[in-house]
Design an enzyme around this catalytic site. Sequence first.
Site, mmCIF file in Angstrom:
data_model
loop_
_atom_site.group_PDB
_atom_site.id
_atom_site.type_symbol
_atom_site.label_atom_id
_atom_site.label_comp_id
_atom_site.label_asym_id
_atom_site.label_seq_id
_atom_site.Cartn_x
_atom_site.Cartn_y
_atom_site.Cartn_z
ATOM 1 N N ARG A 176 -8.553 -6.251 9.610
ATOM 2 C CA ARG A 176 -7.598 -6.314 10.768
ATOM 3 C C ARG A 176 -8.520 -6.466 12.003
ATOM 4 O O ARG A 176 -7.908 -7.240 13.045
ATOM 5 C CB ARG A 176 -6.349 -5.609 11.259
ATOM 6 C CG ARG A 176 -5.277 -5.944 9.877
ATOM 7 C CD ARG A 176 -3.961 -5.202 10.220
ATOM 8 N NE ARG A 176 -3.038 -5.482 9.310
ATOM 9 C CZ ARG A 176 -1.851 -4.990 8.906
ATOM 10 N NH1 ARG A 176 -1.453 -3.678 9.688
ATOM 11 N NH2 ARG A 176 -1.163 -5.229 8.178
ATOM 12 N N ASP B 235 -0.285 0.000 13.046
ATOM 13 C CA ASP B 235 0.165 -1.289 12.519
ATOM 14 C C ASP B 235 0.236 -2.218 13.881
ATOM 15 O O ASP B 235 0.548 -3.579 13.798
ATOM 16 C CB ASP B 235 1.305 -1.498 11.926
ATOM 17 C CG ASP B 235 1.198 -0.654 10.577
ATOM 18 O OD1 ASP B 235 0.175 -0.545 9.867
ATOM 19 O OD2 ASP B 235 2.188 -0.041 9.717
ATOM 20 N N GLY C 150 0.589 -1.103 0.087
ATOM 21 C CA GLY C 150 -0.072 0.084 -0.167
ATOM 22 C C GLY C 150 0.899 1.071 -0.050
ATOM 23 O O GLY C 150 0.505 2.059 -0.679
ATOM 24 N N LYS D 87 -6.569 -2.460 5.887
ATOM 25 C CA LYS D 87 -5.433 -2.731 6.045
ATOM 26 C C LYS D 87 -5.097 -3.845 4.993
ATOM 27 O O LYS D 87 -6.100 -4.184 4.103
ATOM 28 C CB LYS D 87 -4.803 -3.016 7.247
ATOM 29 C CG LYS D 87 -4.799 -1.739 7.983
ATOM 30 C CD LYS D 87 -3.713 -0.726 7.472
ATOM 31 C CE LYS D 87 -3.856 0.703 8.078
ATOM 32 N NZ LYS D 87 -2.780 1.558 7.774
ATOM 33 N N ARG E 67 -7.864 -2.539 -1.887
ATOM 34 C CA ARG E 67 -7.789 -1.467 -1.006
ATOM 35 C C ARG E 67 -7.854 -0.081 -1.529
ATOM 36 O O ARG E 67 -7.709 0.221 -2.785
ATOM 37 C CB ARG E 67 -6.310 -1.439 -0.336
ATOM 38 C CG ARG E 67 -5.965 -2.953 0.275
ATOM 39 C CD ARG E 67 -4.709 -2.696 0.945
ATOM 40 N NE ARG E 67 -4.469 -1.865 1.686
ATOM 41 C CZ ARG E 67 -3.336 -1.609 2.636
ATOM 42 N NH1 ARG E 67 -2.166 -2.208 2.310
ATOM 43 N NH2 ARG E 67 -3.354 -0.707 3.717
HETATM 44 C C1 S3P Z 1 2.664 3.623 6.308
HETATM 45 C C2 S3P Z 1 1.468 4.325 6.840
HETATM 46 C C3 S3P Z 1 0.463 3.644 7.433
HETATM 47 C C4 S3P Z 1 0.747 2.106 7.853
HETATM 48 C C5 S3P Z 1 1.496 1.504 6.679
HETATM 49 C C6 S3P Z 1 2.879 2.354 6.381
HETATM 50 C C7 S3P Z 1 3.676 4.683 5.571
HETATM 51 O O1 S3P Z 1 -0.655 3.493 6.503
HETATM 52 O O2 S3P Z 1 -0.206 1.495 8.189
HETATM 53 O O3 S3P Z 1 1.992 0.182 7.398
HETATM 54 O O4 S3P Z 1 4.728 4.042 5.607
HETATM 55 O O5 S3P Z 1 3.324 5.630 5.289
HETATM 56 P P1 S3P Z 1 -1.916 4.516 6.438
HETATM 57 O O6 S3P Z 1 -1.239 5.794 6.276
HETATM 58 O O7 S3P Z 1 -2.829 4.220 5.487
HETATM 59 O O8 S3P Z 1 -2.475 4.575 7.922
#
Ligand code: S3P
Length: 430
Positions: free
Chosen positions: A343, A312, A92, A339, A120
Amino acid sequence: MKLLQAPNGLYGSITVPADKSISHRSIMFGALAIGQTTIKNFLRAQDCLSTLNAFKKLGVPITDDGTTITVTGVGFNGLTKSPAAIDIGNSGTTIRLMMGILAGQNFTTTLFGDESLNRRPMERVMAPLRQMGAHLTGKEDSEFPPITIQGTKELVPIDYQMPVASAQVKSAIIFAALQAKGTSTIIEKEISRNHTEEMIRQFGGKIMTDGREIRLTGPQTLSAQNVIVPGDISSAAFFLVAAAITPDSQLYLKNVGMNPTRTGIIDVLTQMGAKLAVENVDAENQAADLKIETTNLEAITIEGEIIPRLIDELPIIALLATQANGQTIIKNAEELKVKETNRIDATAEELQKMGADIIPTADGLIINGPTPLKGAEVSSRGDHRIGMMLQIAALIAKGVTTLQFPEAINISYPNFFNDVKKIIAGENNA
Ligand code: S3P
């Protein structure tokens, strides 16, 4: 796969793998800067390798001698069109941050992922980038990948009030704003991890932050740096909880990243009464060693602005709560539903199989403890953090636990099962 148990506790020390968020960004900033960026302690796990390969496809020379990754930066104007759609795998962070980068390019790119990534939500990133002048479309006009990004060199700045607390959305907008002519202002819903903002400064760029407000003026030119990635507190979290709940344990976790936008897990453990010490603080590199021992834990309520600082870690915190005295309530965590898996459901349903008293709610979980856990047949559901949480649960469960889809851990922590084995008292150390 049969999971490990720890009848005699956990003992020893672990150097947890490199930070995933910083590893992704080190490739991105390296590619967008001018000059040669070196990266030491890069996380060689599936998600970050997706980022590395994606930038190679955009014409960025990247080499790895096994110790150091060298990125020959091409600047914002030096990326080239990929000959084919780019596979982003499960990541993501890669797809969302790249959408912001590609929004400012004068070519079209398609990004696609695995089954999980293709479910997602992306509208949260597409909407602000469209306002800035880029053209983005999802599969069959949906918000889901594959995403096609038709960028423009004429991006306009944005004033944007974020509807979700998300570092990925924020970072995508920031990457676009770095390429737009003029000043952009972003107001966060809650403060989320700030690695993008910190790395802009590290790479010689300018960005102002004041609480939830972020302001930057583009276009900017960044210059290459030498990056050393600290350990990932999100990976350390599994061992912090493991030591806290496994009787007779004591663990040292070395070189753990301590960026304050990421340390919610430390606050939660402390509030619950864990025996946790922060040692050898390296303020310059935002890292420290953590020492943790087993102790009795008290239930707490986890809600509000702390949520993005531990988003996380919530599956492993839920496991922690099954061993605490009283009712732990987790609220305002609806983001968990989008996620790598849902989760909230995955954590509740898999831990219920092991005998936990855990109820899913619309925006979190309610957990009553302490409850003894029993071995069961459980599944990672293809989600690395669910798989690792279940291995930690198995350490204290009575009877055999088997895990389906254990390979999910390769997304962020390929050596996870070996590291667990290393610290089981009576296995390799007395
Ligand atoms: C991340 C942001 C988070 C996190 C992901 C890593 C990042 O997601 O859950 O594992 O590196 O910017 P969200 O910004 O969608 O909450």
